[in-house]
Write an enzyme that holds these catalytic residues in place. Structure first.
Site, mmCIF file in Angstrom:
data_model
loop_
_atom_site.group_PDB
_atom_site.id
_atom_site.type_symbol
_atom_site.label_atom_id
_atom_site.label_comp_id
_atom_site.label_asym_id
_atom_site.label_seq_id
_atom_site.Cartn_x
_atom_site.Cartn_y
_atom_site.Cartn_z
ATOM 1 N N LYS A 131 -11.531 -76.225 -1.071
ATOM 2 C CA LYS A 131 -12.538 -75.174 -0.864
ATOM 3 C C LYS A 131 -13.884 -75.775 -0.478
ATOM 4 C CE LYS A 131 -12.280 -73.322 -5.000
ATOM 5 N NZ LYS A 131 -11.313 -74.205 -5.668
ATOM 6 N N ARG A 175 -14.129 -66.084 -10.413
ATOM 7 C CA ARG A 175 -12.983 -66.814 -10.954
ATOM 8 C C ARG A 175 -12.162 -65.953 -11.913
ATOM 9 N NH1 ARG A 175 -15.025 -72.313 -10.316
ATOM 10 N NH2 ARG A 175 -13.470 -73.876 -10.881
ATOM 11 N N ARG A 227 -8.982 -88.283 -4.253
ATOM 12 C CA ARG A 227 -10.420 -87.997 -4.128
ATOM 13 C C ARG A 227 -11.222 -88.880 -5.085
ATOM 14 N NH1 ARG A 227 -12.050 -81.940 -5.098
ATOM 15 N NH2 ARG A 227 -12.189 -82.438 -7.306
ATOM 16 N N ARG A 257 -16.777 -86.882 -11.042
ATOM 17 C CA ARG A 257 -16.955 -85.730 -11.937
ATOM 18 C C ARG A 257 -16.223 -85.951 -13.246
ATOM 19 N NH1 ARG A 257 -15.682 -80.438 -8.475
ATOM 20 N NH2 ARG A 257 -14.983 -79.764 -10.527
ATOM 21 N N ARG A 272 -7.522 -76.999 -15.947
ATOM 22 C CA ARG A 272 -8.189 -76.172 -14.932
ATOM 23 C C ARG A 272 -7.159 -75.405 -14.109
ATOM 24 N NH1 ARG A 272 -11.503 -80.518 -12.028
ATOM 25 N NH2 ARG A 272 -12.186 -78.876 -10.625
HETATM 26 P P1 AMP Z 1 -15.751 -76.196 -9.672
HETATM 27 O O1 AMP Z 1 -16.710 -77.182 -9.108
HETATM 28 O O2 AMP Z 1 -15.742 -74.886 -8.926
HETATM 29 O O3 AMP Z 1 -14.379 -76.773 -9.860
HETATM 30 O O4 AMP Z 1 -16.285 -75.820 -11.127
HETATM 31 C C1 AMP Z 1 -16.434 -76.812 -12.121
HETATM 32 C C2 AMP Z 1 -16.502 -76.167 -13.471
HETATM 33 O O5 AMP Z 1 -17.639 -75.293 -13.550
HETATM 34 C C3 AMP Z 1 -15.316 -75.285 -13.816
HETATM 35 O O6 AMP Z 1 -14.226 -76.013 -14.332
HETATM 36 C C4 AMP Z 1 -15.932 -74.345 -14.844
HETATM 37 O O7 AMP Z 1 -16.075 -74.986 -16.092
HETATM 38 C C5 AMP Z 1 -17.326 -74.124 -14.297
HETATM 39 N N1 AMP Z 1 -17.374 -72.981 -13.382
HETATM 40 C C6 AMP Z 1 -17.628 -73.002 -12.057
HETATM 41 N N2 AMP Z 1 -17.583 -71.786 -11.545
HETATM 42 C C7 AMP Z 1 -17.291 -70.951 -12.560
HETATM 43 C C8 AMP Z 1 -17.087 -69.536 -12.656
HETATM 44 N N3 AMP Z 1 -17.169 -68.736 -11.587
HETATM 45 N N4 AMP Z 1 -16.798 -69.032 -13.868
HETATM 46 C C9 AMP Z 1 -16.717 -69.808 -14.958
HETATM 47 N N5 AMP Z 1 -16.882 -71.140 -14.942
HETATM 48 C C10 AMP Z 1 -17.160 -71.719 -13.749
#
Ligand code: AMP
Length: 292
Positions: free
Chosen positions: A13, A88, A127, A139, A150
């Site tokens: 994404k 999400r 990655r 990360r 996740r």
């Molecule tokens: P991402 O970079 O999108 O994989 O997000 C990293 C982490 O941020 C996720 O594993 C969640 O802990 C938190 N996070 C990001 N977006 C959301 C969302 N829309 N709702 C809840 N937690 C989020």
């Protein structure tokens, strides 16, 4: 253009969002990025989110909805945006619908990057190895254990959004297992097919051919195939018949495929053909009569 990118962690994404923002001059709104920035700055939101993120859980809906609402009000989001990592959950999607309605913003499409889950772990490992090789910070949630969590949370909480947006005729599915380049091309192609990027292309055509007398037919043609205005791209896409074009194997354009109603041109064409046929038959009869 206003899009949502949907897909499990590691689906690409972020990569696709980056490519789209460069091509279309819009902004990427990634809740993950915003939350990481908040954690780094140790803001109150960051402090709340830190532990949840590290364990692979989801930050409470009200926090992310608040962040997104504020971000949508920033001037740079006015030209268009890609939501990456938000919504999400179904309550987040419903809250987003409300927010967009209040702010008079219309969503063009939700693009789902469909990937084979077994490949995701491998992707994330690659990655991480590449980031380490470049000396970049990795990360904290990019470990196999956290990724598994996740993924589970994606399956139970985020996957229902596929149905949510499909019901609302917004869902477009792209095969995320293709190469990065192919996925980008496919996304751009289907965005063109639904008319989300057609207005821009049409503008280019219109600029290239000023409304001079000699250019009259071309201009008329352009205004016919192009949306009447940027505010009605989908209507125009339907009218142009472009959205009805079948997409490649790896892509579904969901319920957005335009009705198969023949275009005026097609109708006109068939009318002309039947008129010709009728004319030919009439000639044959006349000839036969003359012979007789
Ligand atoms: P991402 O970079 O999108 O994989 O997000 C990293 C982490 O941020 C996720 O594993 C969640 O802990 C938190 N996070 C990001 N977006 C959301 C969302 N829309 N709702 C809840 N937690 C989020």
């Amino acid at each position: 253009m206003r899009l949502i990118l949907l897909g499990p962690p590691g689906a690409g994404k972020g990569t696709q969002a980056q490519r789209l923002i460069h091509r279309h001059g819009i902004v990427q709104l990634s809740t993950g990025e915003m939350l990481r920035a908040a954690v780094a700055a140790q803001t109150p939101v960051g402090i709340k989110a830190q532990g949840i993120m590290a364990s692979g859980g989801l930050v409470p809906d009200e926090i992310v909805i608040g962040i997104i609402s504020d971000r949508l009000d920033q001037p740079d989001a006015a030209k268009g945006f890609i939501l990456d990592g938000f919504p999400r959950t179904v309550p987040q999607a419903a809250a987003l619908d409300e927010l967009l309605k209040k702010k008079h913003i219309k969503l063009d499409a939700v693009i789902e990057l469909r990937v084979n889950e077994s490949a995701l772990l491998q992707r994330v490992e690659t990655r991480v190895a590449e980031m380490r090789a470049r000396g970049e910070e990795v990360r904290i949630d990019d470990t196999p254990e956290v990724l598994t969590k996740r993924l589970a949370s994606y399956r139970s909480l985020t996957e229902p959004l596929i149905h949510y947006y499909s019901e609302r005729r917004k869902l477009l599915t792209v095969d995320g297992m293709m190469t990065i380049e192919h996925v980008t091309r496919e996304i751009n192609r289907i965005l063109g097919a639904i008319g989300a990027v057609e207005a821009k292309a049409a503008l280019k055509v219109a600029k290239a051919k000023p409304a001079a007398k000699a250019a009259k037919p071309a201009v008329r043609k352009a205004s016919k195939s192009a949306p009447r205005s940027a505010a009605a791209p989908k209507k125009a896409a339907k009218a142009s018949g472009k959205a009805g074009k079948p997409v490649s194997k790896g892509t579904k354009i969901g319920t957005k495929t335009a009705a198969k109603k023949p275009s005026r041109k097609q109708v006109a064409g068939s009318r002309t053909r039947s008129a010709l046929k009728a004319g030919k038959t009439a000639k044959k009869v006349t000839k036969k009569r003359a012979k007789a």
